[in-house]
Design a protein around this motif. Structure first.
Motif, PDB file in Angstrom:
ATOM      1  N   LYS A  94      16.346  10.638  11.610  1.00 41.96           N
ATOM      2  CA  LYS A  94      15.046  10.885  10.838  1.00 41.96           C
ATOM      3  C   LYS A  94      15.050  11.230   9.347  1.00 41.96           C
ATOM      4  CE  LYS A  94      11.606  10.990  14.880  1.00 41.96           C
ATOM      5  NZ  LYS A  94      10.905  11.979  15.428  1.00 41.96           N
ATOM      6  N   GLU A  95      15.816  12.297   9.361  1.00 46.70           N
ATOM      7  CA  GLU A  95      15.775  12.673   8.122  1.00 46.70           C
ATOM      8  C   GLU A  95      16.081  11.663   6.994  1.00 46.70           C
ATOM      9  OE1 GLU A  95      17.926  16.349   7.762  1.00 46.70           O
ATOM     10  OE2 GLU A  95      16.732  17.458   9.170  1.00 46.70           O
ATOM     11  N   GLU A  96      17.306  10.969   7.462  1.00 39.84           N
ATOM     12  CA  GLU A  96      17.855   9.779   6.496  1.00 39.84           C
ATOM     13  C   GLU A  96      16.590   8.653   6.218  1.00 39.84           C
ATOM     14  OE1 GLU A  96      21.413   8.519   7.931  1.00 39.84           O
ATOM     15  OE2 GLU A  96      22.242  10.437   8.271  1.00 39.84           O
ATOM     16  N   ASP A  97      15.927   8.427   7.550  1.00 41.60           N
ATOM     17  CA  ASP A  97      15.066   7.140   7.306  1.00 41.60           C
ATOM     18  C   ASP A  97      13.797   7.525   6.911  1.00 41.60           C
ATOM     19  OD1 ASP A  97      17.518   6.168   7.946  1.00 41.60           O
ATOM     20  OD2 ASP A  97      16.800   5.724  10.107  1.00 41.60           O
ATOM     21  N   ASN A  98      13.429   8.918   6.817  1.00 34.46           N
ATOM     22  CA  ASN A  98      11.982   9.210   6.709  1.00 34.46           C
ATOM     23  C   ASN A  98      11.223   8.448   5.761  1.00 34.46           C
ATOM     24  OD1 ASN A  98      10.446  10.970   8.018  1.00 34.46           O
ATOM     25  ND2 ASN A  98      10.848  12.772   6.843  1.00 34.46           N
ATOM     26  N   ASP A  99      11.942   8.631   4.346  1.00 37.81           N
ATOM     27  CA  ASP A  99      11.171   7.863   3.210  1.00 37.81           C
ATOM     28  C   ASP A  99      11.481   6.483   3.052  1.00 37.81           C
ATOM     29  OD1 ASP A  99      10.222  10.294   2.561  1.00 37.81           O
ATOM     30  OD2 ASP A  99      12.016  10.799   1.448  1.00 37.81           O
ATOM     31  N   GLU A 100      12.302   5.879   3.997  1.00 35.92           N
ATOM     32  CA  GLU A 100      12.653   4.509   3.827  1.00 35.92           C
ATOM     33  C   GLU A 100      11.754   3.520   4.522  1.00 35.92           C
ATOM     34  OE1 GLU A 100      15.846   1.255   5.590  1.00 35.92           O
ATOM     35  OE2 GLU A 100      16.315   3.260   5.890  1.00 35.92           O
ATOM     36  N   ILE A 101      11.289   2.562   3.533  1.00 32.95           N
ATOM     37  CA  ILE A 101      10.235   1.511   4.356  1.00 32.95           C
ATOM     38  C   ILE A 101      11.049   0.245   4.534  1.00 32.95           C
ATOM     39  CG2 ILE A 101       7.877   0.397   3.974  1.00 32.95           C
ATOM     40  CD1 ILE A 101       7.493   2.423   1.656  1.00 32.95           C
ATOM     41  N   LYS A 102      10.811  -0.164   5.932  1.00 35.73           N
ATOM     42  CA  LYS A 102      11.655  -1.372   6.224  1.00 35.73           C
ATOM     43  C   LYS A 102      10.854  -2.447   5.865  1.00 35.73           C
ATOM     44  CE  LYS A 102      14.147   1.024   9.989  1.00 35.73           C
ATOM     45  NZ  LYS A 102      14.620   1.009  11.567  1.00 35.73           N
ATOM     46  N   ILE A 103      11.539  -3.542   5.468  1.00 34.89           N
ATOM     47  CA  ILE A 103      10.973  -4.749   5.280  1.00 34.89           C
ATOM     48  C   ILE A 103       9.977  -5.337   6.510  1.00 34.89           C
ATOM     49  CG2 ILE A 103      11.191  -7.368   4.645  1.00 34.89           C
ATOM     50  CD1 ILE A 103      11.641  -5.577   2.339  1.00 34.89           C
ATOM     51  N   GLY A 104       8.910  -5.706   6.616  1.00 30.52           N
ATOM     52  CA  GLY A 104       8.185  -6.219   7.683  1.00 30.52           C
ATOM     53  C   GLY A 104       7.276  -5.115   8.367  1.00 30.52           C
ATOM     54  N   THR A 105       7.393  -3.885   7.599  1.00 29.21           N
ATOM     55  CA  THR A 105       6.445  -2.760   8.307  1.00 29.21           C
ATOM     56  C   THR A 105       5.127  -3.310   7.709  1.00 29.21           C
ATOM     57  OG1 THR A 105       8.314  -1.039   7.708  1.00 29.21           O
ATOM     58  CG2 THR A 105       5.788  -0.336   7.898  1.00 29.21           C
ATOM     59  N   SER A 106       4.122  -2.999   8.696  1.00 27.30           N
ATOM     60  CA  SER A 106       2.532  -3.418   8.793  1.00 27.30           C
ATOM     61  C   SER A 106       1.937  -2.183   7.963  1.00 27.30           C
ATOM     62  CB  SER A 106       1.934  -3.452   9.991  1.00 27.30           C
ATOM     63  OG  SER A 106       2.547  -4.576  10.725  1.00 27.30           O
ATOM     64  N   CYS A 107       1.013  -2.592   7.084  1.00 30.74           N
ATOM     65  CA  CYS A 107       0.168  -1.420   6.307  1.00 30.74           C
ATOM     66  C   CYS A 107      -0.668  -0.826   7.483  1.00 30.74           C
ATOM     67  CB  CYS A 107      -0.687  -2.002   5.303  1.00 30.74           C
ATOM     68  SG  CYS A 107      -1.783  -0.974   4.682  1.00 30.74           S
ATOM     69  N   LYS A 108      -0.683   0.629   7.252  1.00 25.78           N
ATOM     70  CA  LYS A 108      -1.582   1.388   8.446  1.00 25.78           C
ATOM     71  C   LYS A 108      -2.979   1.310   8.100  1.00 25.78           C
ATOM     72  CE  LYS A 108       2.465   2.533  10.449  1.00 25.78           C
ATOM     73  NZ  LYS A 108       3.414   1.656   9.488  1.00 25.78           N
ATOM     74  N   ASN A 109      -3.462   0.903   6.918  1.00 22.77           N
ATOM     75  CA  ASN A 109      -4.848   0.719   6.756  1.00 22.77           C
ATOM     76  C   ASN A 109      -5.582   0.107   7.460  1.00 22.77           C
ATOM     77  OD1 ASN A 109      -4.775   2.882   4.340  1.00 22.77           O
ATOM     78  ND2 ASN A 109      -4.548   1.247   2.879  1.00 22.77           N
ATOM     79  N   GLY A 110      -6.815   0.405   8.143  1.00 19.36           N
ATOM     80  CA  GLY A 110      -7.700  -0.440   8.864  1.00 19.36           C
ATOM     81  C   GLY A 110      -7.955  -1.616   8.246  1.00 19.36           C
ATOM     82  N   GLY A 111      -7.683  -2.814   9.057  1.00 18.13           N
ATOM     83  CA  GLY A 111      -8.377  -4.210   8.695  1.00 18.13           C
ATOM     84  C   GLY A 111      -7.332  -4.890   7.779  1.00 18.13           C
ATOM     85  N   CYS A 112      -6.199  -4.084   7.380  1.00 22.39           N
ATOM     86  CA  CYS A 112      -5.109  -4.748   6.538  1.00 22.39           C
ATOM     87  C   CYS A 112      -3.991  -5.338   7.301  1.00 22.39           C
ATOM     88  CB  CYS A 112      -4.662  -3.862   5.434  1.00 22.39           C
ATOM     89  SG  CYS A 112      -3.365  -4.524   4.345  1.00 22.39           S
ATOM     90  N   SER A 113      -3.819  -6.557   6.928  1.00 22.77           N
ATOM     91  CA  SER A 113      -2.755  -7.297   7.890  1.00 22.77           C
ATOM     92  C   SER A 113      -1.441  -7.562   7.093  1.00 22.77           C
ATOM     93  CB  SER A 113      -3.028  -8.717   8.357  1.00 22.77           C
ATOM     94  OG  SER A 113      -3.553  -9.376   7.295  1.00 22.77           O
ATOM     95  N   LYS A 114      -1.321  -7.074   5.660  1.00 24.49           N
ATOM     96  CA  LYS A 114      -0.239  -7.272   4.890  1.00 24.49           C
ATOM     97  C   LYS A 114       0.898  -6.271   5.450  1.00 24.49           C
ATOM     98  CE  LYS A 114      -2.332  -9.387   1.741  1.00 24.49           C
ATOM     99  NZ  LYS A 114      -1.997 -10.857   1.306  1.00 24.49           N
TER     100      LYS A 114
END
Length: 218
Positions: free
Chosen positions: A30-50
Motif C-alpha cells: 500500500k505504501e508504495e502504491d498509494n500515490d500511483e494511478i494505474k492506467i485504466g483507473t476510472s474517475c471517481k467523480n459522479g457521472g464521469c466515465s473517463k
C-alpha cells in the motif's frame, strides 16, 4: 423508524472474507502504491466515465455531477442539475453539469454516492425490492422503516453508497419485514399489513398532497 433485520447469506460472507484476505495480502504494497494511478483507473467523480490514460489525463477537464443521484416516484435525476428521466440508461448517460479536475484515487474520493439498478415485485402478502449492489457491507448498511416509509442506505464495494427514501403506496407490517443481503444484491422483503395488490411501489405525489391536506384539516 425501525431498523429491519439483516439476514446475511453465506455467499456474501464468503465474498467479504475473500476481499479481507486479498486486502490483507496487499497491505505491504500500500505504501508504495498509494500515490500511483494505474492506467485504466476510472474517475471517481459522479457521472464521469473517463479512465486514466497517463499523465495527459491529469490535465484533462472533468465534466461531472457535483450532486447526488436521486430516485423518486419512478424518476431518476442528479440533485445538481435535476434533469429528470424515467429510463435508467438515459440517466446514466446524462452529461455532467460541473467542470473540474478528475478524481483518480480513493483516498481523495472517500465514500461515493452512486446509482444502483433496482426493481420491485409483489405477491398477495409481500412486496420485495431488489437493489443490485455487489459485496454490500452489513456493518455499514441499514434499512429503516415505519408502516408507510422506507429509508435505504447501502454501502457496497468498499467505497460506494446507495441511498433512497420511499413513501410506500401501501401499509407494511414492520415487525415481519426483513432484509436479505447476498453477494450480488440486497432484497428488502416487506410484509403487507393487508393482503391486497399495490398499484405501485411509491405513493403518487397527488395522494401525498391529499394526505397532507387531510392532516392539516384534522
Amino acid at each position: 423508524m425501525t431498523n429491519l433485520e439483516l439476514k446475511i447469506s453465506a455467499s456474501l460472507k464468503q465474498a467479504l472474507d475473500k476481499l479481507k484476505l486479498s486486502s490483507g495480502n496487499e497491505e505491504n504494497k500500500k505504501e508504495e502504491d498509494n500515490d500511483e494511478i494505474k492506467i485504466g483507473t476510472s474517475c471517481k467523480n459522479g457521472g464521469c466515465s473517463k479512465t486514466y490514460r497517463g499523465l495527459e489525463s491529469l490535465e484533462e477537464v472533468c465534466v461531472y455531477h457535483s450532486g447526488v443521484p436521486i430516485f423518486h416516484e419512478g424518476m431518476k435525476y442528479w440533485s445538481c442539475c435535476r434533469r429528470k428521466t424515467s429510463d435508467f440508461n438515459t440517466f446514466l448517460a446524462q452529461e455532467g453539469c460541473t467542470k473540474g479536475k478528475h478524481m483518480w484515487t480513493k483516498k481523495d474520493a472517500g465514500k461515493k454516492v452512486v446509482p444502483c439498478r433496482h426493481d420491485w415485485h409483489q405477491t398477495g402478502g409481500e412486496v420485495t425490492i431488489s437493489v443490485y449492489a455487489k459485496n454490500s457491507l452489513p456493518e455499514l448498511s441499514r434499512v429503516e422503516a415505519n408502516s408507510t416509509l422506507l429509508n435505504v442506505h447501502i454501502v457496497f464495494e468498499g467505497e460506494k453508497e446507495f441511498d433512497q427514501n420511499v413513501k410506500l403506496w401501501g401499509v407494511i407490517d414492520v415487525k415481519r419485514s426483513y432484509v436479505t443481503m447476498t453477494a450480488t444484491k440486497i432484497e428488502i422483503t416487506m410484509r403487507k399489513a393487508e393482503p391486497m395488490q399495490w398499484a405501485s411501489l411509491e405513493l403518487p405525489a397527488a395522494k401525498k398532497q391529499e394526505k397532507q391536506k387531510d392532516d392539516t384539516t384534522d
